[in-house]
Design an enzyme around this catalytic site. Structure first.
Site, PDB file in Angstrom:
ATOM      1  N   GLU A 133      -8.731   0.155  -9.717  1.00 47.73           N
ATOM      2  CA  GLU A 133      -9.428  -0.288  -8.601  1.00 47.73           C
ATOM      3  C   GLU A 133     -10.259   0.961  -8.002  1.00 47.73           C
ATOM      4  OE1 GLU A 133      -6.277  -0.208  -8.909  1.00 47.73           O
ATOM      5  OE2 GLU A 133      -5.049   0.166  -7.244  1.00 47.73           O
ATOM      6  N   GLU A 167      -8.734  -6.578  -9.624  1.00 45.14           N
ATOM      7  CA  GLU A 167      -9.143  -5.151  -8.973  1.00 45.14           C
ATOM      8  C   GLU A 167     -10.030  -5.390  -7.894  1.00 45.14           C
ATOM      9  OE1 GLU A 167      -7.672  -2.967 -10.462  1.00 45.14           O
ATOM     10  OE2 GLU A 167      -7.096  -3.804 -12.284  1.00 45.14           O
ATOM     11  N   HIS A 200      -8.084  -5.550  -4.667  1.00 48.69           N
ATOM     12  CA  HIS A 200      -7.437  -4.239  -4.357  1.00 48.69           C
ATOM     13  C   HIS A 200      -8.205  -3.428  -3.386  1.00 48.69           C
ATOM     14  CE1 HIS A 200      -3.899  -3.300  -6.653  1.00 48.69           C
ATOM     15  NE2 HIS A 200      -4.415  -3.230  -7.607  1.00 48.69           N
ATOM     16  N   GLU A 216       0.621  -3.813  -5.496  1.00 50.84           N
ATOM     17  CA  GLU A 216       0.278  -4.527  -6.605  1.00 50.84           C
ATOM     18  C   GLU A 216       0.849  -6.036  -6.279  1.00 50.84           C
ATOM     19  OE1 GLU A 216      -1.705  -3.855  -8.851  1.00 50.84           O
ATOM     20  OE2 GLU A 216      -1.522  -1.441  -8.911  1.00 50.84           O
ATOM     21  N   ASP A 221       4.734   6.483 -13.861  1.00 51.03           N
ATOM     22  CA  ASP A 221       4.299   5.742 -14.878  1.00 51.03           C
ATOM     23  C   ASP A 221       5.538   5.076 -15.421  1.00 51.03           C
ATOM     24  OD1 ASP A 221       1.656   6.675 -14.241  1.00 51.03           O
ATOM     25  OD2 ASP A 221       1.398   7.657 -15.994  1.00 51.03           O
ATOM     26  N   TYR A 225       4.483  -6.332  -9.447  1.00 51.39           N
ATOM     27  CA  TYR A 225       3.440  -7.210  -9.551  1.00 51.39           C
ATOM     28  C   TYR A 225       4.014  -8.596  -9.396  1.00 51.39           C
ATOM     29  CZ  TYR A 225       0.350  -3.646 -11.864  1.00 51.39           C
ATOM     30  OH  TYR A 225      -0.306  -2.496 -11.994  1.00 51.39           O
TER      31      TYR A 225
END
Ligand code: BES
Ligand code: ZN
Length: 627
Positions: free
Chosen positions: A290, A315, A318, A337, A396, A404
């Site tokens: 995004e 996106e 966001h 998210e 990560d 999410y």
């Protein structure tokens, strides 16, 4: 449960919530940055960089416009990773060199750059001269052969979560927001674009300037360089892509302008002037990113039938949840998210109807359940909470469907208690109140509670909220989605599996991508090669173009050892670098010794296509120590 134990539990959760009620400093606790925003804060960044494609390096300088927050502070600490620092200066009428020291690197965080700052003005400018490494984790340098056109090289950045530091020395924490400007020099035949004001009709001369007037967190600074052309979609929207991809992309994403209008109706005014898309080569390891004003996108969503545009909705959303109101550190990534998935689904519902929304919700829930099971199986159940503790971990790695889809379920739960109208008003207030600010989970909870506590007739307890935020798994108060269309697919699948109909008789003529995903994603683990051969003969699934449907098919093929799909699997894994599509296929292969051999064989060919952080993750997965 024993009486006193019940009281202890009740008391503990009340106390946990009491802490929540007091605003805390967003600058205190980012476990993924060496910078200390309590001493200095960057307000503005000016970049001057040359993209050297032959050496795969950015070379130049960054000027940080700083504010001294603590008058006694003498050491400015910046985040860096694999940067070569050529010098540090205090910018003035005559620049003055400053002493600096680069700490030894930490595998996750990189190296702290410590700069001795003289006492004096509360605002000042520091220039860092540097160059990046060809292996910078946040940059991807592609050979011409790895692009659609095959003639020109390509460069793109991916700064989220903590990769900005690998191409810019800065305070790499989302608690700090800065405006930026940049001068980017490239070979004259290439065009540079950034997450900033882009001139649609920029002269292609290899010298480009950008300005981002709104303050953003460092992870949203982004750069792309390639043989790019622009095509307008609507008055505020358009696509950048390589010439051979441009027309298909503009067609696929033709609804972007309508999505933007829908968003403004639901969530308040769009604050970023333009919303453009940049189509990247297939190496891009994310579906989308995004970057403000310019979403970066995988080409794997160009399906031809607009069936995968929820990614654009995501996106775009966001622009409110994430870019306007930002998680202050990665432990609160669900604020970015989870909100965004909820907003995304509202956009899909408004534009394509509640049936499609229901299908996307159900697919999301299935994926969440699989992720929770996998996290539990590997002893990481604590990562199934919304608020996580990622200290000592690479953000990560903490990545899963939990922020999410569990985040989206939490908003669905709030909707069920507040009513849609009240929740929408709350969201608009929240985006207005915290616009261009970074917030923690605590700040959000405090704001939520203050707001709804005044509302009569709302049934919602702090204990329920606490369970959502800080307990693992899916709370029983979740409102679980269901889809009539999927129930019809289930009935068809059952009929085929129990032999009452043949594959060719499946009532699938009107199935959309979503129905195929549900059908294929829920075949039994015991599916046989004969059954897959029958499906393949009826629907040519090995030849299917849609990258998401193909992934689901290939996963079944690996499981069953269905050999006719083997060349397609290799072709797929050596042409797509999107993590959510390829990683699961390697994992599936690795379940058997024979599959593992095949995984290593394919990976050896595919690896150069993949983005650097994905290579690192797959190296670990595929070349486990001792094998
Ligand atoms: N911001 C994320 C991508 C991201 C997350 C990059 C964490 C680095 C670290 C982006 O908005 C996103 O969520 N992309 C998803 C697609 C979405 C539709 C679920 C993806 O790439 O899979
Ligand atoms: Zn996202």
């Amino acid at each position: 449960m024993h009486q006193s134990r019940i009281w202890t539990v009740l008391l503990a959760s009340t106390l946990a919530f009491a802490r929540v009620l007091y605003a805390e400093d967003i600058y205190v606790d980012d476990p993924h940055s060496y910078a200390d925003p309590r001493t200095f804060r960057t307000k503005h960044l000016a970049l001057d960089l040359t993209a050297d494609f032959s050496r795969k390096q950015l070379v130049g300088h960054a000027e940080l416009h700083l504010e001294r927050v603590d008058p006694a502070a003498r050491e400015l600490v910046l985040d860096t990773r694999d940067l070569t620092i050529r010098g540090v200066e205090l910018v003035g009428r005559v620049n003055r060199p400053l002493k600096f020291k680069l700490d030894p690197p930490d595998a996750i965080l990189g190296s702290a750059l410590r700069i001795a700052v003289p006492r004096g003005a509360t605002t000042f400018v520091v220039r860092v001269k540097y160059e990046t490494s060809p292996d910078a984790s946040g940059l991807q340098w592609l050979e011409p052969a790895q692009t659609a056109g095959g003639k020109h090289p390509f460069l793109y950045s991916q700064s989220q979560a903590i990769h900005a530091r690998s191409w810019i020395p800065l305070q790499d924490t989302p608690a700090i927001r800065l405006t930026y400007e940049a001068r980017i020099r490239t070979p004259p035949e290439l065009l540079a674009v950034m997450s900033a004001r882009n001139e649609i009709d920029a002269v292609r001369d290899g010298d480009y300037t950008f300005r981002m007037p709104q303050p953003i967190p460092s992870y949203l600074i982004a750069l792309g360089v390639g043989d790019l052309e622009f095509k307008a979609i609507g008055p505020r929207t358009g696509v950048y892509a390589e010439p051979s991809v441009l027309a298909a992309a503009a067609h696929e994403f033709a609804h972007t302008e309508a999505m933007l209008a829908t968003c403004e109706k639901l969530f308040g005014p769009y604050q970023w002037e333009r919303y453009d898309l940049l189509i990247l080569p297939p190496s891009f390891m994310w579906g989308g990113m995004e970057n403000p004003r310019l979403t970066f996108l995988t080409p794997t969503v160009i399906a031809g039938d607009r069936s995968l545009v929820s990614l654009i909705a995501h996106e775009l959303a966001h622009s409110w949840s994430g870019n306007l109101v930002t998680n202050a550190n990665w432990n609160s990534v669900w604020l970015n998210e989870g909100f965004t998935v909820y907003l995304e689904r509202r956009i899909i519902e408004a534009l394509y109807g509640s049936d499609r929304r229901a299908m996307e919700d159900v697919l999301g829930l299935q994926s969440l359940r699989a992720d929770i099971a996998a996290l539990e199986a590997r002893g990481d159940a604590s990562l199934t909470r919304l608020r996580v503790d990622l200290r000592g971990r690479d953000p990560d790695d903490g990545f899963s469907d939990v922020p999410y889809e569990k985040g989206r379920l939490f908003l669905g739960f709030l909707e069920s208690r507040l009513g849609r109208e009240r929740l929408d008003a709350f969201l608009q207030d929240y985006f207005t109140r915290f616009a261009f600010q970074s917030v923690t989970t605590d700040t959000f909870l405090e704001y939520l509670w203050e707001h709804i506590a005044q509302d009569p007739g709302i049934v919602l307890t702090k204990a329920e909220i606490e369970e959502w935020i800080d307990q693992p798994g899916i709370p029983s108060s979740a409102v679980l989605p269901r889809s009539d269309a999927f129930e019809r697919v289930d009935a068809q699948r059952r009929a085929w599996l129990d032999g009452s109909i043949t594959a060719a008789e499946l009532d699938s003529a009107r199935w959309t991508t979503h129905e195929w995903l549900h059908f294929l994603g829920n075949l039994p683990e015991t599916i046989t090669t004969e059954q897959l051969r029958e499906l393949d003969a009826a629907f040519d699934l090995t030849g299917v173009k849609n990258a998401i449907v193909a992934r689901s098919w290939l996963k079944n093929a690996i499981r069953a050892g269905y050999a006719p799909a083997s060349p397609r699997l290799e072709q797929y894994l050596t042409s797509i670098g999107r993590r959510s599509l390829v990683k699961g296929l390697y994992e599936e292969l690795l379940k058997t010794p024979e599959g593992a051999r095949r995984a290593r064989e394919i990976y050896a060919k595919a690896r150069p296509l993949y983005q650097i952080p994905l290579r690192q993750q797959l190296d670990e997965l595929i070349y486990k120590p001792g094998e």
